[in-house]
Design an enzyme around this catalytic site. Structure first.
Site, PDB file in Angstrom:
ATOM      1  N   VAL A 129       0.871  -1.177   0.000  1.00  0.00           N
ATOM      2  CA  VAL A 129       0.000   0.000   0.000  1.00  0.00           C
ATOM      3  C   VAL A 129       0.905   1.223   0.000  1.00  0.00           C
ATOM      4  O   VAL A 129       1.730   1.382   0.899  1.00  0.00           O
ATOM      5  CB  VAL A 129      -0.938   0.027   1.225  1.00  0.00           C
ATOM      6  CG1 VAL A 129      -1.722   1.333   1.274  1.00  0.00           C
ATOM      7  CG2 VAL A 129      -1.898  -1.157   1.203  1.00  0.00           C
ATOM      8  N   ALA A 178       4.231   4.180   3.272  1.00  0.00           N
ATOM      9  CA  ALA A 178       3.873   2.937   2.571  1.00  0.00           C
ATOM     10  C   ALA A 178       3.956   1.794   3.572  1.00  0.00           C
ATOM     11  O   ALA A 178       4.497   1.961   4.667  1.00  0.00           O
ATOM     12  CB  ALA A 178       4.829   2.686   1.404  1.00  0.00           C
ATOM     13  N   LYS A 179       3.414   0.637   3.220  1.00  0.00           N
ATOM     14  CA  LYS A 179       3.533  -0.569   4.046  1.00  0.00           C
ATOM     15  C   LYS A 179       3.189  -1.746   3.157  1.00  0.00           C
ATOM     16  O   LYS A 179       2.436  -1.593   2.195  1.00  0.00           O
ATOM     17  CB  LYS A 179       2.543  -0.505   5.209  1.00  0.00           C
ATOM     18  CG  LYS A 179       2.962  -1.329   6.400  1.00  0.00           C
ATOM     19  CD  LYS A 179       4.068  -0.625   7.159  1.00  0.00           C
ATOM     20  CE  LYS A 179       4.402  -1.341   8.447  1.00  0.00           C
ATOM     21  NZ  LYS A 179       5.381  -0.566   9.216  1.00  0.00           N
ATOM     22  N   GLY A 180       3.713  -2.917   3.479  1.00  0.00           N
ATOM     23  CA  GLY A 180       3.383  -4.067   2.645  1.00  0.00           C
ATOM     24  C   GLY A 180       3.758  -5.358   3.310  1.00  0.00           C
ATOM     25  O   GLY A 180       4.153  -5.378   4.478  1.00  0.00           O
ATOM     26  N   ASP A 232      10.308  -5.300   8.698  1.00  0.00           N
ATOM     27  CA  ASP A 232       9.194  -5.169   9.642  1.00  0.00           C
ATOM     28  C   ASP A 232       9.047  -6.544  10.292  1.00  0.00           C
ATOM     29  O   ASP A 232       9.945  -7.381  10.194  1.00  0.00           O
ATOM     30  CB  ASP A 232       7.927  -4.752   8.856  1.00  0.00           C
ATOM     31  CG  ASP A 232       6.866  -4.125   9.752  1.00  0.00           C
ATOM     32  OD1 ASP A 232       6.506  -4.765  10.751  1.00  0.00           O
ATOM     33  OD2 ASP A 232       6.393  -3.020   9.464  1.00  0.00           O
TER      34      ASP A 232
END
Length: 411
Positions: A56, A101-103, A142
């Site tokens: 995202v 952002a992150k994923g 992460d």
């Protein structure tokens, strides 16, 4: 209340305080892009297995998007959306030129062999390599990923785009990782704590601390607070909890945990119920573990003056209200744990320049950024007559809104 609902609520409250146009407000909430890809790999036994990977990308008005990649069986789209959005505000509060952002990939890393994890990471990178980039979107480790995962992404991405060390941060030092990155989040927590206590005329060495979580962030924060003369009276993690009213000897506790893999049976303190740590008497409580640990059930029992949110979203909105009424001062996660992303930015800068810094410079620059951000938050608190959480949110949202408008957003 889940992370997305809490983040949206904080954003909307900040937008109202700032008097943002409702169309701009709506535009800032919608992610720039959501990516979902199929990742099929052969397992070591030759059978094929498919996973879903996603990214995202929330906002790029202030610079390339930045955020972690997690490998976890319950990668929830709502949570990832919230965390991507939170990264947009967090980078703006820290005043580093990024968006959020992150994923991740919905998988259980411990059920995969090293070679299966490598294949999965490389396939994921092949699917998204044209949507990330040094000036577009820069991933980081992460939950469930680490420096090795970043090394595989760097290698696979470089096959398409030439050697690109700045494509990821949190890399091994040998591949252009930054010195000081491992301790950065914990060190940032301590710099943030120092800035808050200085505001109240209290040095770290005169205070007592309780620390929940003794992983990377908690152990580094404990080590540094102990070195500054602060008295840590209680520590807990999933393996147990220790208390000592005269202060725990942190180097001994670290050695004990390294040897036994657990906090229990440490002879430098008494064992306690881990749930009691959050309501243990202390001047400063630092939750460094999971979200939602302070809630309406236990908030009334909390006996501390200051809470430093080293974890993401450790305080539920209901607990927030109860604690505020009790006069507890909460330093919000959006600022308190931004040391990690700030040093990630330093790593990216070093990679782009092809010029690496020594650890002292990394730590000095981190202290400058954390201290400046605290004073900027306090200034927003005075302007909008609000608490530190809203001071941080208004600071971050205002910066993103201003850059969006400056770039020519049509109302």
């Amino acid at each position: 209340m889940n992370a997305l609902a809490a983040t949206n609520r904080n954003f909307l409250h900040a937008a109202r305080l700032l008097g943002l146009d409702s169309k701009l407000e709506k535009s800032l909430l919608i992610p720039f892009r959501e990516i979902k890809v199929e990742c099929t790999i052969p397992k070591d036994d030759g059978t094929l297995v498919s996973y879903v990977g996603f990214r995202v990308q929330h906002d790029n008005s202030r610079g390339p998007m930045k955020g972690g990649i997690r490998y976890h069986p319950e990668v929830d789209p709502d949570e990832v959306n919230a965390l991507a959005q939170l990264m947009t505000w967090k980078t703006a509060v820290a005043d580093i030129p990024y968006g959020g952002a992150k994923g991740g990939i919905g998988c259980t890393p411990r059920d995969l062999t090293m070679s299966e994890l490598e294949r999965l990471t490389r396939v994921f990178t092949q699917k998204i390599h044209d949507l990330i980039g040094v000036n577009t979107d820069v991933p980081a480790p992460d939950m469930g990923t680490n420096a090795q995962t970043m090394a595989w992404i760097l290698d696979e991405y470089s096959k398409f785009h030439g050697h690109s060390p700045a494509i990821v941060t949190g890399k091994p030092i040998d591949l252009g990782g930054s010195l000081g990155r491992e301790a950065a989040t914990g060190r940032g927590v301590v710099f943030a704590t120092e800035a808050l206590l200085a505001e109240h005329g209290k040095p770290v060495k005169d205070m007592t601390f309780a620390i929940q979580g003794f992983g990377n962030v908690g152990s580094w924060a404990s080590r540094l607070i102990h070195a500054m003369g602060g008295k840590i009276v209680a520590v807990s993690d999933v393996t147990g909890a220790v208390k000592n009213p005269n202060g725990i000897d942190i180097p001994s506790l670290l050695k004990h945990k390294e040897t036994t893999g657990s906090l229990s049976n440490f002879n430098g303190g008494d064992s306690m119920n881990a749930d009691e740590l959050l309501v243990h008497e202390c001047d400063v409580l630092i939750p460094c573990a999971l979200g939602g640990v302070l809630n309406r059930e236990n908030a009334g029992e909390v006996k501390t003056k200051f809470i430093i949110e080293a974890a993401n979203h450790p305080t539920d909105p209901e607990a927030d209200e109860i604690l505020s009424k009790k006069g507890v001062i909460i330093l919000p996660d959006i600022y308190a744990n931004s040391g990690g992303v700030t040093v990630s930015y330093f790593e990216w800068v070093q990679n782009i320049q092809g010029f690496m810094w020594d650890e002292e410079k990394v730590n000095d620059e981190l202290k400058k950024y954390m201290t400046k951000a605290f004073h900027n938050i306090k200034s927003m608190c005075r302007t909008h007559e609000c608490n530190l959480r809203m001071g941080a949110f208004t600071l971050g949202v205002n910066r993103v809104a201003r850059s969006t408008l400056s770039r020519g957003w049509e109302a």
